[in-house]
Design an enzyme around this catalytic site. Structure first.
Site, PDB file in Angstrom:
ATOM      1  N   GLY A   1      -8.279   7.858   7.641  1.00  0.00           N
ATOM      2  CA  GLY A   1      -8.015   8.842   8.693  1.00  0.00           C
ATOM      3  C   GLY A   1      -6.542   8.891   9.054  1.00  0.00           C
ATOM      4  CG  ASN A   2      -4.574   5.724  10.916  1.00  0.00           C
ATOM      5  OD1 ASN A   2      -4.333   6.285  11.979  1.00  0.00           O
ATOM      6  ND2 ASN A   2      -5.358   4.664  10.834  1.00  0.00           N
TER       7      ASN A   2
ATOM      8  CE  LYS B   1      -7.181   0.442   5.142  1.00  0.00           C
ATOM      9  NZ  LYS B   1      -8.174   1.404   5.622  1.00  0.00           N
TER      10      LYS B   1
ATOM     11  CE  LYS C   1     -12.135   3.056  13.120  1.00  0.00           C
ATOM     12  NZ  LYS C   1     -11.312   2.965  11.943  1.00  0.00           N
TER      13      LYS C   1
ATOM     14  CE  LYS D   1     -11.136   4.659   5.237  1.00  0.00           C
ATOM     15  NZ  LYS D   1     -10.433   3.826   6.182  1.00  0.00           N
TER      16      LYS D   1
HETATM   17  P1  ADP Z   1      -6.869   3.848   7.483  1.00  0.00           P
HETATM   18  O1  ADP Z   1      -6.771   4.999   8.403  1.00  0.00           O
HETATM   19  O2  ADP Z   1      -6.553   4.198   6.074  1.00  0.00           O
HETATM   20  O3  ADP Z   1      -8.121   3.035   7.623  1.00  0.00           O
HETATM   21  P2  ADP Z   1      -5.460   1.747   8.866  1.00  0.00           P
HETATM   22  O4  ADP Z   1      -4.293   2.135   9.681  1.00  0.00           O
HETATM   23  O5  ADP Z   1      -6.752   1.430   9.550  1.00  0.00           O
HETATM   24  O6  ADP Z   1      -5.632   2.924   7.817  1.00  0.00           O
HETATM   25  O7  ADP Z   1      -5.096   0.504   7.934  1.00  0.00           O
HETATM   26  C1  ADP Z   1      -4.031   0.506   7.007  1.00  0.00           C
HETATM   27  C2  ADP Z   1      -2.760  -0.076   7.641  1.00  0.00           C
HETATM   28  O8  ADP Z   1      -2.883  -1.482   7.824  1.00  0.00           O
HETATM   29  C3  ADP Z   1      -1.533   0.041   6.784  1.00  0.00           C
HETATM   30  O9  ADP Z   1      -0.993   1.324   6.823  1.00  0.00           O
HETATM   31  C4  ADP Z   1      -0.601  -1.026   7.400  1.00  0.00           C
HETATM   32  O10 ADP Z   1       0.185  -0.441   8.409  1.00  0.00           O
HETATM   33  C5  ADP Z   1      -1.569  -2.002   8.066  1.00  0.00           C
HETATM   34  N1  ADP Z   1      -1.572  -3.388   7.553  1.00  0.00           N
HETATM   35  C6  ADP Z   1      -1.897  -4.451   8.321  1.00  0.00           C
HETATM   36  N2  ADP Z   1      -1.842  -5.601   7.641  1.00  0.00           N
HETATM   37  C7  ADP Z   1      -1.453  -5.275   6.375  1.00  0.00           C
HETATM   38  C8  ADP Z   1      -1.211  -6.037   5.189  1.00  0.00           C
HETATM   39  N3  ADP Z   1      -1.368  -7.357   5.157  1.00  0.00           N
HETATM   40  N4  ADP Z   1      -0.816  -5.389   4.070  1.00  0.00           N
HETATM   41  C9  ADP Z   1      -0.663  -4.041   4.090  1.00  0.00           C
HETATM   42  N5  ADP Z   1      -0.878  -3.261   5.174  1.00  0.00           N
HETATM   43  C10 ADP Z   1      -1.265  -3.866   6.325  1.00  0.00           C
HETATM   44 MG    MG Z   2      -8.770   1.975   9.315  1.00  0.00          MG
END
Ligand code: ADP
Ligand code: MG
Length: 299
Positions: free
Chosen positions: A9-10, A261, A116, A199
């Site tokens: 979503g981001n 993730k 979340k 998700k």
């Molecule tokens: P999405 O909307 O795709 O679920 P999120 O913002 O929830 O995205 O999660 C992805 C983000 O997590 C990345 O863009 C980054 O800013 C952050 N992040 C946190 N820890 C890590 C890590 N260890 N390695 C890479 N990204 C990380």
């Molecule tokens: Mg996310």
């Protein structure tokens, strides 16, 4: 090769035109894969979008209802733009989103501990104000403050049989948008619960239940890192479930963003021999799927 691709979503932009642009780009990548013979199922996040929808709605509209609206808001652009991309290539497939309900446990401890992030990023000042008004807020992976809501784990995908039929019959299906609308099973009744399922977990479950070979989580970073955003940051290209477990123990992945993730990737990659998960960014998806970049989580 059956692949479930979940768009973060981001990474879908902060307004309708940014969203159409992001989905337009994703559609090219997905159409390429379909041309290559991949069977693609799409899922997507809704963090920023569900927060935006909730802000526009009167308070009687539940958060779960906002999740269903986000499935339509994002799903419609996907149906429309991917269809156009496929038709331009002479591939006449129907792209269809399924309003998906996902059951959760009423006793899930997540209801007591909101993690979340949804909606837009805020300054510390704005966050304090919202907290005073009784909302939960949290710092989100070094990017600012956001409202947080409960995020229970998915148990069952209610519409899975219909989704499977659509996929097996050659349709391109969008399912589990925003993690699915969270419901609790009460006999034959499904009761909506105010929360947002991640998700990443819902897509892992979807991929398992559809017997997919490959789960692709597209987000805002090309690779997963250890010591993320620190001077000694190191990008990872492939990790085993066991290595991932050790990194989690060290606290390498931010809860509410990268941690779900990684946990979802571990779950899917362990669920059957040969299954693997890729985490990369939308713009690098094609390269990643062909083995050129991203972080792959293997059993
Ligand atoms: P999405 O909307 O795709 O679920 P999120 O913002 O929830 O995205 O999660 C992805 C983000 O997590 C990345 O863009 C980054 O800013 C952050 N992040 C946190 N820890 C890590 C890590 N260890 N390695 C890479 N990204 C990380
Ligand atoms: Mg996310």
């Amino acid at each position: 090769m059956r692949v479930v691709i979940a768009l973060g979503g981001n990474a879908l932009g902060n307004n309708p035109s940014e969203q159409r642009e992001a989905i337009g780009n994703a559609s090219k990548m997905v159409a390429d894969l379909i041309e290559e013979g991949y069977e693609v199922i799409l899922a997507h996040g809704n963090g920023p979008q569900v927060g935006m929808i909730q802000n526009c709605m009167p308070s009687q509209i539940s958060l779960s209802a906002c999740v269903s609206m986000s499935q339509a808001y994002i799903g419609l652009d996907m149906q429309n733009l991917l269809r156009e991309e496929l038709y331009n290539r002479g591939i006449y497939k129907t792209v269809v989103s399924v309003i998906t309900q996902v059951s959760v446990e009423e006793e899930d401890s997540a209801f007591l501990n909101p993690t979340k992030p949804i909606g837009h990023f805020m300054t510390e000042e704005e966050a304090r104000e919202l907290a005073r008004a009784g909302e939960h807020v949290m710092e989100d992976a070094g990017r600012g403050y956001r409202k947080v809501v409960a995020s229970p784990k998915p148990v069952d995908i209610v519409e899975i049989q219909a989704i499977r039929n659509l996929v097996d019959n050659g349709n391109v299906v969008i399912a589990c948008g925003g993690g699915g609308v969270p419901v609790v099973k009460k006999g034959n009744r499904l009761e909506k619960v105010d929360s947002v399922i991640d998700k990443d977990f819902a897509s892992a479950r979807l991929a398992e239940l559809l017997d997919a070979d490959f789960l692709v989580l597209l987000t805002g970073v090309e690779r997963v890192a250890v010591n993320y955003a620190k001077p000694d940051q190191k990008w990872l290209s492939q990790i085993t479930v066991e290595e991932a477990r050790e990194y989690i123990r060290q606290g390498q992945f931010a809860p509410g963003s990268m941690l779900p993730k990684i946990e979802a990737a571990m779950e899917f990659s362990m669920s059957k021999a040969g299954r693997k998960t890729l985490i990369t960014m939308l713009e690098r998806a094609s390269a990643g799927i062909h083995g050129g970049t991203g972080t792959v989580v293997v059993a």
